[in-house]
Write a protein that holds these residues in place. Sequence first.
Motif, mmCIF file in Angstrom:
data_model
loop_
_atom_site.group_PDB
_atom_site.id
_atom_site.type_symbol
_atom_site.label_atom_id
_atom_site.label_comp_id
_atom_site.label_asym_id
_atom_site.label_seq_id
_atom_site.Cartn_x
_atom_site.Cartn_y
_atom_site.Cartn_z
ATOM 1 N N UNK A 194 21.063 41.576 49.282
ATOM 2 C CA UNK A 194 22.082 41.723 48.232
ATOM 3 C C UNK A 194 23.464 41.379 48.792
ATOM 4 N N UNK A 195 23.763 41.864 49.995
ATOM 5 C CA UNK A 195 25.070 41.594 50.581
ATOM 6 C C UNK A 195 25.254 40.110 50.907
ATOM 7 N N UNK A 196 24.211 39.493 51.439
ATOM 8 C CA UNK A 196 24.302 38.057 51.724
ATOM 9 C C UNK A 196 24.577 37.261 50.457
ATOM 10 N N UNK A 197 23.868 37.602 49.405
ATOM 11 C CA UNK A 197 23.972 36.840 48.157
ATOM 12 C C UNK A 197 25.271 37.119 47.416
ATOM 13 N N UNK A 198 25.615 38.396 47.234
ATOM 14 C CA UNK A 198 26.714 38.749 46.332
ATOM 15 C C UNK A 198 28.026 39.067 47.031
ATOM 16 N N UNK A 199 27.985 39.602 48.210
ATOM 17 C CA UNK A 199 29.232 39.870 48.929
ATOM 18 C C UNK A 199 29.681 38.617 49.675
ATOM 19 N N UNK A 200 28.732 37.993 50.394
ATOM 20 C CA UNK A 200 29.066 36.838 51.224
ATOM 21 C C UNK A 200 28.988 35.519 50.463
ATOM 22 N N UNK A 201 28.313 35.511 49.313
ATOM 23 C CA UNK A 201 28.207 34.302 48.503
ATOM 24 C C UNK A 201 27.252 33.258 49.069
ATOM 25 N N UNK A 216 12.231 38.047 46.059
ATOM 26 C CA UNK A 216 12.763 39.320 46.577
ATOM 27 C C UNK A 216 14.025 39.722 45.818
ATOM 28 N N UNK A 217 14.934 38.772 45.607
ATOM 29 C CA UNK A 217 16.163 39.075 44.865
ATOM 30 C C UNK A 217 15.861 39.468 43.422
ATOM 31 N N UNK A 218 14.901 38.804 42.818
ATOM 32 C CA UNK A 218 14.514 39.147 41.450
ATOM 33 C C UNK A 218 14.014 40.601 41.388
ATOM 34 N N UNK A 219 13.151 40.969 42.324
ATOM 35 C CA UNK A 219 12.629 42.343 42.348
ATOM 36 C C UNK A 219 13.740 43.359 42.603
ATOM 37 N N UNK A 220 14.646 43.026 43.509
ATOM 38 C CA UNK A 220 15.757 43.941 43.807
ATOM 39 C C UNK A 220 16.629 44.120 42.571
ATOM 40 N N UNK A 221 16.976 43.014 41.914
ATOM 41 C CA UNK A 221 17.810 43.100 40.706
ATOM 42 C C UNK A 221 17.127 43.915 39.616
ATOM 43 N N UNK A 222 15.845 43.689 39.426
ATOM 44 C CA UNK A 222 15.097 44.444 38.408
ATOM 45 C C UNK A 222 15.092 45.933 38.753
ATOM 46 N N UNK A 223 14.873 46.260 40.024
ATOM 47 C CA UNK A 223 14.892 47.653 40.463
ATOM 48 C C UNK A 223 16.268 48.289 40.301
ATOM 49 N N UNK A 224 17.320 47.522 40.630
ATOM 50 C CA UNK A 224 18.682 48.041 40.460
ATOM 51 C C UNK A 224 18.999 48.283 38.992
ATOM 52 N N UNK A 225 18.580 47.372 38.131
ATOM 53 C CA UNK A 225 18.811 47.547 36.697
ATOM 54 C C UNK A 225 18.148 48.823 36.194
ATOM 55 N N UNK A 226 16.915 49.032 36.576
ATOM 56 C CA UNK A 226 16.193 50.243 36.158
ATOM 57 C C UNK A 226 16.892 51.489 36.685
ATOM 58 N N UNK A 227 17.287 51.451 37.947
ATOM 59 C CA UNK A 227 17.966 52.594 38.562
ATOM 60 C C UNK A 227 19.296 52.879 37.865
#
Length: 183
Positions: free
Chosen positions: A135-142, A162-173
């Motif tokens: 998440x940090x590599x993608x969204x903080x560091x671009x 992996x990013x798709x699963x993380x985003x889906x999990x974050x949305x649910x959370x």
Amino acid sequence: MRTVAKPHQAMDKSEEYQEVVEQLVGMQLALHRYLLTILGDSDAASTVLQEANIVLLKKWADYTPGTNFVAWARSVAYMQALAYVRDRRRERLVFSEEVVRQLEQRAELNDDTSEDRLALRHCLAQLSKGSLELVQLRYRDGSTIDEMAGKMGKSSSSIKVALHRIRRGLLTCVQRQLADVRN
């Protein structure tokens, strides 16, 4: 025998008072955040919140069940914040009424965002070290997907999944957190 729920109009005064108390208790944190945004001081926000709670409970009969309770409670809290500023005008570090008005307008614009951000922070803290790194590599560091794949020694498609699963999990959370805050 089946009981039928009374419509709001048919509630007796004790039921209406109970509804006001329950809604007020449920929004203490949100009201404190709102006042903190306006006043910029946690102690002042706590003091004004207590004063606002007293006024809200004294004037509970002014609230019309079924209308926007949050707006009613915020307007009372706002008036208490103005009174607090007026009463402490001589103190050096208290905002002027104009600054309080401007901060209140900003709080109105950012209200949902602040709850969303708090929920997101909570959910990000729950991520595993590897997921948080992605998440940090993608969204903080671009970083691009390809850059991430090269850095992590994985394929681009595995990074996407992996990013798709993380985003889906974050949305649910986040949705769960917001539901908990609003209930």
